[in-house]
Enzyme design. Sequence first.
Site, PDB file in Angstrom:
ATOM      1  CD  GLU A 269     -16.926  14.223   6.011  1.00 22.45           C
ATOM      2  OE1 GLU A 269     -17.669  14.769   4.859  1.00 22.45           O
ATOM      3  OE2 GLU A 269     -16.313  13.662   6.240  1.00 22.45           O
TER       4      GLU A 269
ATOM      5  CB  CYS B 186     -11.006  14.081   2.172  1.00 27.09           C
ATOM      6  SG  CYS B 186      -9.779  15.387   2.233  1.00 27.09           S
TER       7      CYS B 186
ATOM      8  CG  HIS C  68     -13.679  16.542   5.118  1.00 28.57           C
ATOM      9  ND1 HIS C  68     -13.260  15.317   5.244  1.00 28.57           N
ATOM     10  CD2 HIS C  68     -12.675  17.010   5.005  1.00 28.57           C
ATOM     11  CE1 HIS C  68     -12.694  14.911   5.161  1.00 28.57           C
ATOM     12  NE2 HIS C  68     -11.962  16.266   4.996  1.00 28.57           N
TER      13      HIS C  68
HETATM   14  N1  GLN Z   1      -4.216  12.973   3.023  1.00 25.70           N
HETATM   15  C1  GLN Z   1      -5.057  13.054   2.547  1.00 25.70           C
HETATM   16  C2  GLN Z   1      -4.375  14.985   2.720  1.00 25.70           C
HETATM   17  O1  GLN Z   1      -4.136  14.722   3.579  1.00 25.70           O
HETATM   18  C3  GLN Z   1      -6.451  13.529   3.153  1.00 25.70           C
HETATM   19  C4  GLN Z   1      -7.207  13.738   3.987  1.00 25.70           C
HETATM   20  C5  GLN Z   1      -8.611  13.739   4.620  1.00 25.70           C
HETATM   21  O2  GLN Z   1      -8.844  12.668   3.770  1.00 25.70           O
HETATM   22  N2  GLN Z   1      -8.968  14.143   5.651  1.00 25.70           N
HETATM   23  O3  GLN Z   1      -4.382  15.310   1.314  1.00 25.70           O
END
Ligand code: GLN
Length: 541
Positions: free
Chosen positions: A510, A382, A508
């Site tokens: 995970e 992410c 994600h």
């Molecule tokens: N801050 C970033 C976004 O909003 C990544 C979010 C995250 O890592 N869950 O796109």
Amino acid sequence: METKYIFVTGGVVSSLGKGIISSSLARLLLSRGYRVTIQKFDPYINIDPGTLNPYEHGECYVTADGHEADLDLGHYERFTDIQTSRANNVTTGRIYRTVIDKERRGDYLGKTVQIIPHITDEIKRNVRLLGDTGKFDFIITEIGGTVGDIESTPFLEAMRQLKWELGRNALSIHLTYVPYLKAAKELKTKPTQHSVKQLQAIGIQPDILILRTEKDIPVSMRHKVAQFCNVAPDAVIQSLDAPTIYEVPRLMHEQNLDGLVLRLTDTKCIGQPDHARWNDFLHRLYTATEEVTIGLVGKYVELQDAYKSISEALMQAATYCDRKLKLVYIHSEKLTEENVAEKLAETDGVVIAPGFGQRGIEGKFVALKWCREHDIPTFGICLGMQCMVIEYARNVLGLQGANSTEMDPDTPYKVIDLMEEQKNISNLGGTMRLGAYDCRLKPGSIPALAYGSELIRERHRHRFEFNDEYRTRFEQAGLECVGENPETGLVEVVQVSALTWYVGTQYHPEYQSTVLYPNPLFQSFVKAAIAFSQRKSESAL
Ligand code: GLN
């Protein structure tokens, strides 16, 4: 069969592991062939934990249907492989919001709206929601907090009423703590007795007591607890500290927790639990001797619960590679050009963590540059993937000052930018791109080979995205977009193909890694890290 409702409450102190006990019981009932689900009621006013700082409450877990949930739902899924949903995690805030919305609509026909019956009825409706689908034989409901907390009171009152209404179809399990007093060399059951008294005062008689303890509780002492608390002697079970939480289902089965639940709810036994695959996992976990060292670069390293799903996914992947995971938390705020060589010296692979905001971001770029230049297996998740893109833009494409508009709205090169549908959103809660989406992978790419499939589905939690305007420039310079959403074309996975394993996912992975079904991309990453450590030791010879 009629749906059975099992309530799990806690007393004496918090953090006893109600989630682990609930998950373990679910695992046991599932492996006997029943259809089971678990839900958690959290007594705080937030509508969901999505807006909570990870320092407050650990990681925010995301369900497939896009609910930002308590991290206990992660345990539920890792133990049971059952997908949870919005219905599996309810907070006081959500209960109140529904009741208040109804009141504004006039649904209460002029009545005074009160905690009892309106709030408690809404809690009861939520408890039964999953049961009413007819999809489950057992609904395990964990009540967050500790008996005696002001916040938990309406939940316990709802539970009391439900127990009364459901009769033998409801069961109460109470988890308490039995401290060991070193000076007296004695285990003490008095706090348990007090906690049960408190429950009884509310009108709830526990059917099963589970005593958390660091030392073996003698049978005679368990019998004494049974006698004081009106519980059958074999319904007092101990939960000794275990080497891993994944041992708890076995420990509970040895004391017949699952058999007891069947007996007390008049449920016909349909089979004995089959633990073969679970035992195989534990066997690998205990017998692995060689280590694989993974560095996790993030800003919440003081609180390891903040990266719970990532550390569990890495552990599962390492276990299936017959390696012991050595996870080194590396504080991104403290990582500099000067110390990066030393801080990453022992790592065989590096994960760049998800996150929000500017703090600690520069350290992530330092780590990424180092890993890229030294061909260390690197996994960006992410925000970690977004940082991979930014670092590549700055140092390979030569786009000085490239950034995400989250960190610098005036950057000359918006390589990561706000998604179109996010531009007019002002509310922070529950408004990100959340939940599971399809992703099409490029044939032959690292993720396609890892998943063994070109169409996958993974969960998301973000507002910003890879800016497609720069795609060709990145690809010409070696950073390929190897995964995208088939409907929207959003870039979901990037890879530097000239390197051994340098992959970033906007999603994600995970969240979907469980004990029995570890995530393929994490496995591929850990395999690459093991190969890297072997190359390192060969070249040192
Ligand atoms: N801050 C970033 C976004 O909003 C990544 C979010 C995250 O890592 N869950 O796109």
